[in-house]
Design a protein around this motif. Structure first.
Motif, PDB file in Angstrom:
ATOM      1  N   PHE A   6     -39.865  39.997  16.034  1.00  0.00           N
ATOM      2  CA  PHE A   6     -39.356  38.755  16.902  1.00  0.00           C
ATOM      3  C   PHE A   6     -39.420  37.496  16.263  1.00  0.00           C
ATOM      4  O   PHE A   6     -40.265  37.049  15.438  1.00  0.00           O
ATOM      5  N   TYR A   7     -38.478  36.628  16.693  1.00  0.00           N
ATOM      6  CA  TYR A   7     -38.287  35.419  16.059  1.00  0.00           C
ATOM      7  C   TYR A   7     -37.904  34.174  17.347  1.00  0.00           C
ATOM      8  O   TYR A   7     -37.058  34.732  18.217  1.00  0.00           O
ATOM      9  N   THR A   8     -38.280  33.370  17.304  1.00  0.00           N
ATOM     10  CA  THR A   8     -37.593  32.215  18.115  1.00  0.00           C
ATOM     11  C   THR A   8     -37.604  31.028  17.421  1.00  0.00           C
ATOM     12  O   THR A   8     -38.200  30.508  16.462  1.00  0.00           O
ATOM     13  N   PRO A   9     -36.259  30.031  17.800  1.00  0.00           N
ATOM     14  CA  PRO A   9     -36.248  29.069  16.969  1.00  0.00           C
ATOM     15  C   PRO A   9     -36.841  27.799  17.426  1.00  0.00           C
ATOM     16  O   PRO A   9     -36.994  26.842  16.696  1.00  0.00           O
ATOM     17  N   ASN A  10     -37.896  28.061  18.619  1.00  0.00           N
ATOM     18  CA  ASN A  10     -38.882  27.007  19.156  1.00  0.00           C
ATOM     19  C   ASN A  10     -40.146  26.989  18.328  1.00  0.00           C
ATOM     20  O   ASN A  10     -40.994  26.108  18.652  1.00  0.00           O
ATOM     21  N   ALA A  11     -40.381  27.795  17.112  1.00  0.00           N
ATOM     22  CA  ALA A  11     -41.577  27.530  16.432  1.00  0.00           C
ATOM     23  C   ALA A  11     -41.239  27.817  14.826  1.00  0.00           C
ATOM     24  O   ALA A  11     -40.112  28.484  14.975  1.00  0.00           O
ATOM     25  N   PRO A  12     -41.886  27.367  14.085  1.00  0.00           N
ATOM     26  CA  PRO A  12     -41.900  27.496  12.618  1.00  0.00           C
ATOM     27  C   PRO A  12     -41.866  29.074  12.204  1.00  0.00           C
ATOM     28  O   PRO A  12     -42.531  29.702  12.797  1.00  0.00           O
ATOM     29  N   ARG A  13     -40.852  29.608  11.307  1.00  0.00           N
ATOM     30  CA  ARG A  13     -41.094  30.659  10.916  1.00  0.00           C
ATOM     31  C   ARG A  13     -41.786  30.720   9.677  1.00  0.00           C
ATOM     32  O   ARG A  13     -41.658  29.926   8.533  1.00  0.00           O
ATOM     33  N   PRO A  14     -42.881  31.769   9.326  1.00  0.00           N
ATOM     34  CA  PRO A  14     -43.706  31.709   8.109  1.00  0.00           C
ATOM     35  C   PRO A  14     -42.732  31.539   6.829  1.00  0.00           C
ATOM     36  O   PRO A  14     -43.172  30.819   6.031  1.00  0.00           O
ATOM     37  N   ASN A  15     -41.942  32.627   6.476  1.00  0.00           N
ATOM     38  CA  ASN A  15     -41.015  32.654   5.449  1.00  0.00           C
ATOM     39  C   ASN A  15     -40.087  33.936   5.720  1.00  0.00           C
ATOM     40  O   ASN A  15     -40.177  34.426   6.887  1.00  0.00           O
ATOM     41  N   ALA A  16     -39.131  33.804   4.727  1.00  0.00           N
ATOM     42  CA  ALA A  16     -37.840  34.685   5.237  1.00  0.00           C
ATOM     43  C   ALA A  16     -38.360  36.196   5.037  1.00  0.00           C
ATOM     44  O   ALA A  16     -37.631  37.217   5.564  1.00  0.00           O
ATOM     45  N   PHE A  17     -39.513  36.555   4.652  1.00  0.00           N
ATOM     46  CA  PHE A  17     -40.120  37.913   4.760  1.00  0.00           C
ATOM     47  C   PHE A  17     -41.100  38.206   5.767  1.00  0.00           C
ATOM     48  O   PHE A  17     -41.218  39.531   5.912  1.00  0.00           O
ATOM     49  N   VAL A  18     -41.342  37.210   6.325  1.00  0.00           N
ATOM     50  CA  VAL A  18     -42.487  37.752   7.469  1.00  0.00           C
ATOM     51  C   VAL A  18     -42.063  37.267   8.772  1.00  0.00           C
ATOM     52  O   VAL A  18     -41.460  36.119   9.060  1.00  0.00           O
ATOM     53  N   PRO A  19     -41.893  38.127   9.771  1.00  0.00           N
ATOM     54  CA  PRO A  19     -41.529  37.779  11.095  1.00  0.00           C
ATOM     55  C   PRO A  19     -42.668  36.860  11.786  1.00  0.00           C
ATOM     56  O   PRO A  19     -43.808  37.015  11.691  1.00  0.00           O
ATOM     57  N   GLN A  20     -42.192  36.155  12.841  1.00  0.00           N
ATOM     58  CA  GLN A  20     -43.166  35.324  13.486  1.00  0.00           C
ATOM     59  C   GLN A  20     -44.057  36.377  14.369  1.00  0.00           C
ATOM     60  O   GLN A  20     -45.245  36.142  14.459  1.00  0.00           O
ATOM     61  N   ALA A  21     -43.441  37.442  14.587  1.00  0.00           N
ATOM     62  CA  ALA A  21     -44.185  38.477  15.617  1.00  0.00           C
ATOM     63  C   ALA A  21     -43.478  39.706  15.568  1.00  0.00           C
ATOM     64  O   ALA A  21     -42.387  39.760  14.796  1.00  0.00           O
ATOM     65  N   VAL A  22     -44.179  40.752  15.702  1.00  0.00           N
ATOM     66  CA  VAL A  22     -43.885  42.115  16.048  1.00  0.00           C
ATOM     67  C   VAL A  22     -44.208  42.709  17.357  1.00  0.00           C
ATOM     68  O   VAL A  22     -45.345  42.524  17.533  1.00  0.00           O
ATOM     69  N   ILE A  23     -42.936  43.245  17.968  1.00  0.00           N
ATOM     70  CA  ILE A  23     -43.224  43.727  19.371  1.00  0.00           C
ATOM     71  C   ILE A  23     -43.131  45.368  19.254  1.00  0.00           C
ATOM     72  O   ILE A  23     -42.425  45.787  18.630  1.00  0.00           O
ATOM     73  N   ALA A  24     -44.306  45.776  19.711  1.00  0.00           N
ATOM     74  CA  ALA A  24     -44.436  47.306  19.757  1.00  0.00           C
ATOM     75  C   ALA A  24     -45.081  47.733  21.112  1.00  0.00           C
ATOM     76  O   ALA A  24     -46.161  47.404  21.229  1.00  0.00           O
ATOM     77  N   GLY A  25     -44.355  48.501  21.644  1.00  0.00           N
ATOM     78  CA  GLY A  25     -44.649  49.004  22.839  1.00  0.00           C
ATOM     79  C   GLY A  25     -44.822  47.651  24.157  1.00  0.00           C
ATOM     80  O   GLY A  25     -44.068  46.887  24.057  1.00  0.00           O
ATOM     81  N   ASN A  26     -46.181  47.685  24.611  1.00  0.00           N
ATOM     82  CA  ASN A  26     -46.250  46.407  25.432  1.00  0.00           C
ATOM     83  C   ASN A  26     -47.389  45.381  24.579  1.00  0.00           C
ATOM     84  O   ASN A  26     -47.946  44.637  25.359  1.00  0.00           O
ATOM     85  N   PHE A  27     -47.168  45.610  23.237  1.00  0.00           N
ATOM     86  CA  PHE A  27     -48.080  44.380  22.453  1.00  0.00           C
ATOM     87  C   PHE A  27     -47.306  43.642  21.629  1.00  0.00           C
ATOM     88  O   PHE A  27     -46.273  44.093  21.400  1.00  0.00           O
ATOM     89  N   ILE A  28     -47.759  42.452  21.481  1.00  0.00           N
ATOM     90  CA  ILE A  28     -46.979  41.590  20.643  1.00  0.00           C
ATOM     91  C   ILE A  28     -48.161  41.209  19.626  1.00  0.00           C
ATOM     92  O   ILE A  28     -49.325  40.599  19.852  1.00  0.00           O
ATOM     93  N   PHE A  29     -47.690  41.244  18.155  1.00  0.00           N
ATOM     94  CA  PHE A  29     -48.558  41.127  17.165  1.00  0.00           C
ATOM     95  C   PHE A  29     -48.063  39.840  16.406  1.00  0.00           C
ATOM     96  O   PHE A  29     -47.027  39.843  15.762  1.00  0.00           O
ATOM     97  N   VAL A  30     -48.729  38.796  16.510  1.00  0.00           N
ATOM     98  CA  VAL A  30     -48.213  37.373  16.056  1.00  0.00           C
ATOM     99  C   VAL A  30     -48.846  37.240  14.778  1.00  0.00           C
ATOM    100  O   VAL A  30     -49.846  37.306  14.284  1.00  0.00           O
ATOM    101  N   SER A  31     -47.945  37.023  13.716  1.00  0.00           N
ATOM    102  CA  SER A  31     -48.233  36.855  12.297  1.00  0.00           C
ATOM    103  C   SER A  31     -49.016  35.399  12.032  1.00  0.00           C
ATOM    104  O   SER A  31     -48.897  34.597  13.155  1.00  0.00           O
ATOM    105  N   GLY A  32     -49.518  35.547  11.089  1.00  0.00           N
ATOM    106  CA  GLY A  32     -50.234  34.189  10.784  1.00  0.00           C
ATOM    107  C   GLY A  32     -49.549  33.034  10.945  1.00  0.00           C
ATOM    108  O   GLY A  32     -48.492  32.840  10.283  1.00  0.00           O
ATOM    109  N   THR A  33     -50.017  32.006  11.681  1.00  0.00           N
ATOM    110  CA  THR A  33     -49.207  30.969  12.316  1.00  0.00           C
ATOM    111  C   THR A  33     -49.976  29.583  11.895  1.00  0.00           C
ATOM    112  O   THR A  33     -51.304  29.497  12.192  1.00  0.00           O
ATOM    113  N   VAL A  34     -49.403  28.809  11.132  1.00  0.00           N
ATOM    114  CA  VAL A  34     -49.992  27.360  10.619  1.00  0.00           C
ATOM    115  C   VAL A  34     -49.422  26.263  11.584  1.00  0.00           C
ATOM    116  O   VAL A  34     -48.642  26.342  12.344  1.00  0.00           O
ATOM    117  N   GLY A  35     -50.099  25.106  11.272  1.00  0.00           N
ATOM    118  CA  GLY A  35     -49.750  23.847  11.904  1.00  0.00           C
ATOM    119  C   GLY A  35     -48.650  22.913  11.455  1.00  0.00           C
ATOM    120  O   GLY A  35     -48.767  21.905  11.417  1.00  0.00           O
TER     121      GLY A  35
END
Length: 128
Positions: A6-35
């Motif tokens: 999952f990606y949104t243009p409304n938040a910074p993306r960690p880098n080209a190799f890491v998604p902002q999050a992964v959705i699996a079933g009814n869970f969302i796993f948000v990657s390490g996010t910085v300020g």
């Protein structure tokens, strides 16, 4: 259901190799996010507390754009540079602002300095 990045243009993306999050079933796993500021791509100014607040704002945006919310976070892990918040006062203040209703389970390992001046990173698991 297959996990999907999952990606949104409304938040910074960690880098080209890491998604902002992964959705699996009814869970969302948000990657390490910085300020980082989404408009500049750079860390916000103001040090540790400013980075903590912005990181939580970024997580909130990712969750909401994915159809979830901060109220649906069940587990959060915060990574802080060792000694940056020895009594957890800054993180606890952010917690009270971003989780006024339900406080998720939390882990808070201290780490060696991140590259590029990053003082704080947060990841979480939420239901959608």
């Amino acid at each position: 259901m297959e996990p999907k990045a999952f990606y949104t243009p409304n938040a910074p993306r960690p880098n080209a190799f890491v998604p902002q999050a992964v959705i699996a079933g009814n869970f969302i796993f948000v990657s390490g996010t910085v300020g980082s500021d989404v408009s500049t791509g750079k860390l916000v100014e103001g040090g540790y507390e400013a980075q903590v607040t912005q990181a939580f704002k970024n997580v909130k945006t990712i969750l909401e754009d994915a159809g979830s919310s901060m109220d649906k976070v069940v587990k959060i892990t915060v990574f802080m540079v060792s000694g940056a918040d020895p009594d957890f006062s800054v993180i606890n203040k952010a917690y009270s602002n971003f989780f006024p209703n339900v406080t998720p389970a939390r882990s808070a390992p201290q780490v060696m300095p991140f590259p590029g001046g990053i003082l704080f990173s947060v990841e979480c698991i939420a239901v959608i």
